[in-house]
Design a protein around this motif. Structure first.
Motif, PDB file in Angstrom:
ATOM      1  N   VAL A   1      64.109  45.780  27.358  1.00 42.26           N
ATOM      2  CA  VAL A   1      63.668  45.185  26.101  1.00 42.26           C
ATOM      3  C   VAL A   1      62.721  44.025  26.403  1.00 42.26           C
ATOM      4  CG1 VAL A   1      64.440  43.973  24.019  1.00 42.26           C
ATOM      5  CG2 VAL A   1      65.852  45.815  24.998  1.00 42.26           C
ATOM      6  N   SER A   2      61.556  44.057  25.780  1.00 40.05           N
ATOM      7  CA  SER A   2      60.581  42.987  25.920  1.00 40.05           C
ATOM      8  C   SER A   2      60.392  42.342  24.546  1.00 40.05           C
ATOM      9  CB  SER A   2      59.259  43.577  26.429  1.00 40.05           C
ATOM     10  OG  SER A   2      58.287  42.574  26.518  1.00 40.05           O
ATOM     11  N   VAL A   3      60.682  41.056  24.455  1.00 39.82           N
ATOM     12  CA  VAL A   3      60.583  40.355  23.174  1.00 39.82           C
ATOM     13  C   VAL A   3      59.121  39.986  22.923  1.00 39.82           C
ATOM     14  CG1 VAL A   3      61.329  38.380  21.811  1.00 39.82           C
ATOM     15  CG2 VAL A   3      62.926  39.471  23.400  1.00 39.82           C
ATOM     16  N   LYS A   4      58.573  40.531  21.860  1.00 40.75           N
ATOM     17  CA  LYS A   4      57.169  40.285  21.508  1.00 40.75           C
ATOM     18  C   LYS A   4      57.023  39.096  20.563  1.00 40.75           C
ATOM     19  CE  LYS A   4      55.640  43.729  23.865  1.00 40.75           C
ATOM     20  NZ  LYS A   4      55.000  43.412  25.148  1.00 40.75           N
TER      21      LYS A   4
ATOM     22  N   ARG B   1      65.203  32.973  12.084  1.00 42.80           N
ATOM     23  CA  ARG B   1      65.816  33.359  10.805  1.00 42.80           C
ATOM     24  C   ARG B   1      64.931  34.223   9.914  1.00 42.80           C
ATOM     25  NH1 ARG B   1      68.938  27.791   9.024  1.00 42.80           N
ATOM     26  NH2 ARG B   1      69.914  27.440  11.032  1.00 42.80           N
ATOM     27  N   LYS B   2      63.821  34.764  10.479  1.00 41.15           N
ATOM     28  CA  LYS B   2      62.902  35.562   9.669  1.00 41.15           C
ATOM     29  C   LYS B   2      62.581  36.921  10.300  1.00 41.15           C
ATOM     30  CE  LYS B   2      60.262  31.843   7.370  1.00 41.15           C
ATOM     31  NZ  LYS B   2      61.341  31.463   6.548  1.00 41.15           N
ATOM     32  N   ARG B   3      62.297  36.947  11.605  1.00 38.68           N
ATOM     33  CA  ARG B   3      61.749  38.165  12.205  1.00 38.68           C
ATOM     34  C   ARG B   3      62.032  38.226  13.704  1.00 38.68           C
ATOM     35  NH1 ARG B   3      56.128  38.813  14.186  1.00 38.68           N
ATOM     36  NH2 ARG B   3      55.673  41.033  14.241  1.00 38.68           N
ATOM     37  N   ILE B   4      62.289  39.439  14.182  1.00 38.80           N
ATOM     38  CA  ILE B   4      62.372  39.734  15.613  1.00 38.80           C
ATOM     39  C   ILE B   4      61.511  40.969  15.837  1.00 38.80           C
ATOM     40  CG2 ILE B   4      63.839  40.447  17.538  1.00 38.80           C
ATOM     41  CD1 ILE B   4      66.238  39.207  15.977  1.00 38.80           C
ATOM     42  N   LEU B   5      60.668  40.952  16.858  1.00 34.02           N
ATOM     43  CA  LEU B   5      59.878  42.113  17.239  1.00 34.02           C
ATOM     44  C   LEU B   5      60.072  42.356  18.728  1.00 34.02           C
ATOM     45  CD1 LEU B   5      57.733  44.301  16.521  1.00 34.02           C
ATOM     46  CD2 LEU B   5      55.991  42.603  17.174  1.00 34.02           C
ATOM     47  N   ILE B   6      60.516  43.560  19.064  1.00 32.58           N
ATOM     48  CA  ILE B   6      60.700  43.920  20.470  1.00 32.58           C
ATOM     49  C   ILE B   6      59.963  45.215  20.777  1.00 32.58           C
ATOM     50  CG2 ILE B   6      62.982  42.832  20.633  1.00 32.58           C
ATOM     51  CD1 ILE B   6      64.107  45.830  20.677  1.00 32.58           C
TER      52      ILE B   6
ATOM     53  N   LEU C   1      58.195  50.201  19.301  1.00 27.00           N
ATOM     54  CA  LEU C   1      58.460  48.894  18.705  1.00 27.00           C
ATOM     55  C   LEU C   1      59.596  48.949  17.693  1.00 27.00           C
ATOM     56  CD1 LEU C   1      54.785  47.713  18.051  1.00 27.00           C
ATOM     57  CD2 LEU C   1      56.316  46.946  19.872  1.00 27.00           C
ATOM     58  N   VAL C   2      60.396  47.877  17.695  1.00 25.15           N
ATOM     59  CA  VAL C   2      61.436  47.695  16.690  1.00 25.15           C
ATOM     60  C   VAL C   2      61.240  46.308  16.099  1.00 25.15           C
ATOM     61  CG1 VAL C   2      63.911  47.629  16.187  1.00 25.15           C
ATOM     62  CG2 VAL C   2      63.049  49.152  17.985  1.00 25.15           C
ATOM     63  N   GLU C   3      61.208  46.257  14.747  1.00 19.94           N
ATOM     64  CA  GLU C   3      61.034  44.982  14.063  1.00 19.94           C
ATOM     65  C   GLU C   3      62.166  44.779  13.061  1.00 19.94           C
ATOM     66  OE1 GLU C   3      57.394  42.633  12.033  1.00 19.94           O
ATOM     67  OE2 GLU C   3      57.815  44.596  11.149  1.00 19.94           O
ATOM     68  N   TRP C   4      62.769  43.607  13.138  1.00 18.86           N
ATOM     69  CA  TRP C   4      63.788  43.187  12.173  1.00 18.86           C
ATOM     70  C   TRP C   4      63.141  42.171  11.243  1.00 18.86           C
ATOM     71  CZ3 TRP C   4      64.803  44.376  17.128  1.00 18.86           C
ATOM     72  CH2 TRP C   4      65.980  45.052  17.456  1.00 18.86           C
TER      73      TRP C   4
ATOM     74  N   SER D   1      66.048  44.395   7.251  1.00 20.83           N
ATOM     75  CA  SER D   1      65.251  45.612   7.334  1.00 20.83           C
ATOM     76  C   SER D   1      64.860  45.819   8.793  1.00 20.83           C
ATOM     77  CB  SER D   1      63.995  45.480   6.474  1.00 20.83           C
ATOM     78  OG  SER D   1      63.212  46.641   6.573  1.00 20.83           O
ATOM     79  N   ILE D   2      65.170  47.006   9.339  1.00 21.49           N
ATOM     80  CA  ILE D   2      64.834  47.341  10.721  1.00 21.49           C
ATOM     81  C   ILE D   2      63.862  48.516  10.688  1.00 21.49           C
ATOM     82  CG2 ILE D   2      65.675  48.032  12.990  1.00 21.49           C
ATOM     83  CD1 ILE D   2      68.443  46.955  12.173  1.00 21.49           C
ATOM     84  N   THR D   3      62.701  48.340  11.312  1.00 24.71           N
ATOM     85  CA  THR D   3      61.684  49.387  11.361  1.00 24.71           C
ATOM     86  C   THR D   3      61.383  49.719  12.819  1.00 24.71           C
ATOM     87  OG1 THR D   3      60.721  48.506   9.324  1.00 24.71           O
ATOM     88  CG2 THR D   3      59.364  50.041  10.591  1.00 24.71           C
ATOM     89  N   ASN D   4      61.419  51.004  13.155  1.00 18.92           N
ATOM     90  CA  ASN D   4      61.142  51.487  14.508  1.00 18.92           C
ATOM     91  C   ASN D   4      59.901  52.372  14.429  1.00 18.92           C
ATOM     92  OD1 ASN D   4      63.274  53.248  16.964  1.00 18.92           O
ATOM     93  ND2 ASN D   4      61.325  52.258  17.232  1.00 18.92           N
ATOM     94  N   THR D   5      58.870  52.053  15.221  1.00 16.34           N
ATOM     95  CA  THR D   5      57.619  52.808  15.224  1.00 16.34           C
ATOM     96  C   THR D   5      57.177  53.116  16.648  1.00 16.34           C
ATOM     97  OG1 THR D   5      56.320  50.772  15.219  1.00 16.34           O
ATOM     98  CG2 THR D   5      56.789  51.751  13.072  1.00 16.34           C
TER      99      THR D   5
END
Length: 154
Positions: free
Chosen positions: A66-69, A74-79, A89-92, A105-109
Motif C-alpha cells: 500500500v502506497s499512501v498518495k 478526517r476528510k479523505r484517504i487515497l492509496i 487506486l482506492v479513495e475514502w 464512500s469508498i471508490t476503487n478504480t
C-alpha cells in the motif's frame, strides 16, 4: 469465446452511514490497531502521507503493498495498492454529518485485464468493501467484531 467490450472502465463504489463522529471513523482506517478488528489481520504501520505499508490477511496467506498518495485529516484517504494483481487506486471520502455520524464512500478504480476481468474485479471490490464497511459499522456502533472478511472464504 467472446469477451465483454467496455466503453468505460468499471468503478467500484461502496458507501455506508456510520453513526460515530468523523474523527473516530477516520482513525479506524489509518490506525491498524483498529483496522485489524474488521479488515486485514496485520499491517506494517499506520497510514501517513507518503508512507508505504504492507497489509496482510494471514488467514488467506495474502498481502498487499500500500502506497499512501494523499491524506486529508478526517476528510479523505487515497492509496495505491496491489489489489487484484496490478496497482489500482482506492479513495475514502468521509463526510461529517450534523448528528455526529459519518458517511463513508469508498471508490476503487484502475482495474486491468480484458473487459470480463475488469468487471469481475470491480464486482469483487464492491463486495469486499461492503463487508469492510459493515464490519466497521458493527465495531464502532455496537463494539461487535463480526469477522466478515475472515468468514467470506472459510
Amino acid at each position: 469465446m467472446e469477451h465483454l467490450q467496455l466503453t468505460q472502465r468499471p468503478v467500484a463504489k461502496a458507501e455506508m452511514l456510520i453513526r460515530r463522529p468523523v474523527a473516530e471513523v477516520f482513525e479506524a482506517f489509518i490506525n491498524p490497531a483498529i483496522t485489524t478488528k474488521f479488515w486485514f489481520t496485520r499491517s506494517s504501520g499506520q497510514l501517513e502521507p507518503g508512507s508505504r505499508v504492507q497489509w496482510d490477511w494471514e488467514m488467506y496467506d495474502v498481502s498487499s503493498q500500500v502506497s499512501v498518495k494523499a491524506i486529508e485529516e478526517r476528510k479523505r484517504i487515497l492509496i495505491e495498492w496491489s489489489g487484484y494483481g496490478t496497482p489500482n487506486l482506492v479513495e475514502w471520502i468521509f463526510t461529517a454529518r450534523q448528528d455526529d455520524s459519518t458517511f463513508v464512500s469508498i471508490t476503487n478504480t484502475g482495474f486491468s485485464g480484458n473487459g470480463d476481468e475488469q468487471v469481475q474485479q470491480a464486482m469483487a471490490s464492491v463486495e469486499g468493501f461492503t463487508l469492510v464497511l459493515a464490519g466497521l459499522k458493527a465495531l464502532l456502533e455496537h463494539n461487535i467484531i463480526l469477522n466478515l472478511v475472515a468468514d467470506r472464504h472459510p
